[in-house]
Write a protein that holds these residues in place. Sequence first.
Motif, mmCIF file in Angstrom:
data_model
loop_
_atom_site.group_PDB
_atom_site.id
_atom_site.type_symbol
_atom_site.label_atom_id
_atom_site.label_comp_id
_atom_site.label_asym_id
_atom_site.label_seq_id
_atom_site.Cartn_x
_atom_site.Cartn_y
_atom_site.Cartn_z
ATOM 1 N N PHE A 51 34.402 52.304 38.857
ATOM 2 C CA PHE A 51 32.984 52.183 39.167
ATOM 3 C C PHE A 51 32.222 53.483 38.909
ATOM 4 O O PHE A 51 31.002 53.491 38.861
ATOM 5 N N ALA B 257 25.617 43.899 43.123
ATOM 6 C CA ALA B 257 26.794 43.878 42.266
ATOM 7 C C ALA B 257 27.232 42.441 42.015
ATOM 8 O O ALA B 257 27.094 41.572 42.885
ATOM 9 N N ASP C 82 32.928 45.978 30.615
ATOM 10 C CA ASP C 82 32.049 47.037 31.108
ATOM 11 C C ASP C 82 31.447 47.743 29.900
ATOM 12 O O ASP C 82 32.165 48.341 29.098
ATOM 13 N N SER D 114 23.758 39.775 46.597
ATOM 14 C CA SER D 114 24.377 41.061 46.260
ATOM 15 C C SER D 114 23.842 41.610 44.945
ATOM 16 O O SER D 114 23.609 40.861 43.991
ATOM 17 N N SER E 6 30.221 47.008 37.809
ATOM 18 C CA SER E 6 29.693 46.085 38.818
ATOM 19 C C SER E 6 28.991 44.875 38.207
ATOM 20 O O SER E 6 28.685 43.906 38.920
ATOM 21 N N THR E 7 28.744 44.910 36.909
ATOM 22 C CA THR E 7 28.148 43.745 36.227
ATOM 23 C C THR E 7 29.042 43.228 35.107
ATOM 24 O O THR E 7 28.593 42.441 34.265
ATOM 25 N N SER F 145 38.846 43.087 33.210
ATOM 26 C CA SER F 145 37.425 43.311 33.467
ATOM 27 C C SER F 145 36.829 44.530 32.801
ATOM 28 O O SER F 145 35.645 44.527 32.435
ATOM 29 N N ILE G 115 38.014 36.804 44.127
ATOM 30 C CA ILE G 115 37.405 36.997 42.814
ATOM 31 C C ILE G 115 36.641 35.755 42.371
ATOM 32 O O ILE G 115 35.700 35.827 41.585
ATOM 33 N N PHE H 19 33.997 37.929 47.062
ATOM 34 C CA PHE H 19 33.711 39.360 47.141
ATOM 35 C C PHE H 19 32.232 39.681 47.358
ATOM 36 O O PHE H 19 31.895 40.756 47.841
ATOM 37 N N ASP H 20 31.335 38.778 46.944
ATOM 38 C CA ASP H 20 29.910 39.077 47.054
ATOM 39 C C ASP H 20 29.143 37.860 47.549
ATOM 40 O O ASP H 20 29.741 36.844 47.934
ATOM 41 N N LEU I 41 30.420 40.514 41.515
ATOM 42 C CA LEU I 41 31.849 40.727 41.705
ATOM 43 C C LEU I 41 32.669 39.445 41.703
ATOM 44 O O LEU I 41 33.883 39.484 41.905
ATOM 45 N N THR I 42 32.029 38.307 41.470
ATOM 46 C CA THR I 42 32.736 37.028 41.474
ATOM 47 C C THR I 42 32.303 36.159 40.298
ATOM 48 O O THR I 42 31.203 36.330 39.742
#
Length: 321
Positions: free
Chosen positions: A250, A26, A140, A24, A280-281, A136, A15, A19-20, A28-29
């Motif tokens: 997701f 997305a 979103d 990327s 994803s953001t 998280s 994390i 992850f990305d 993800l970190t």
Amino acid sequence: MKNKYKAVIIGAGRIAAGFDTPKSKAVLTHAHAYTLHSSVDLAGICDTDHEKTRAKAKKWSIRAFDNLAEMCIHVKPDIISVCTPDETHFEVLKTILKYSPKLVICEKPVTINIDHTKKIIGLYKRERIPLLVNYSRRFDTTVQNFKAKIESGEYGKVLGATGIYTKGILHNGSHMIDLVQYLFGEINAKINALYSQSDYLPTDKTVSAFLQFKNCPQFFLMGSDERSYSIFELDILFAKKRIRFLESGFYVSEQNLFSDPLYSGYTVLDKPIIRTTNLSTALSCLVENAVEHLETGAPLLCDGADAYKTQVVCSKILKKL
């Protein structure tokens, strides 16, 4: 013009920076979210595994440090992300206080001990250092809009809900508890633990339970087994439709009502309409929330007090075993 804030990451795991990649789509970190924000300069990363630290530093084109103290003394960071294993959070969060950052972002849970979490919140309040916790789904925007529609009555009353998770009531189950409290209000007195298993750590059992929330009369928390596969899904039945958050959140599925064409007098659910969410953001939104708080005093979307309330519920569930 906004200030430029120096950020660092403690921990070089998935994390934090794994992850990305910088390319990327997305986010993800923490590393990716920081590097994308125009008001943040990601200035360093450290981990007890120095090889991992160097690899992540190279990946994100930042400086690797051998330890927290060296990094904080050299960088003098404004924002610090704590992405270390859960059991280390208490000591790491205490140590950070020595370096007086402007804001700290911590992965959930704040600590693995409810008394330690309460102590940390008190210490950070005393030092006037904001503590932002990465539950998280609060970050979103799809979930935020969904919460507004629930509160407006657009979907009608909540009939009931089921949440499925794996990998420990604190480590992952707290995500579900926090999401449900965020959507439906605080828990009522009713809690029944139904089943438990160890699919993550012996000290963090995965528990199934029945709970009631202010605006949800029946919530079934189902703990599955991470050793078979990961799952995180929330299924909500409203008077006017059914909503499901799928594949860790997701995707969201929406089913409207219609009159059954075969059986007169029955109302049934239509075929699901499935859309992507903005999970994803979410980490970009978390960093934006941190910057906006520092710039304008905007409320934190999930502070230490919010995280503590979630951990209290998790502790109550465990005590019912």
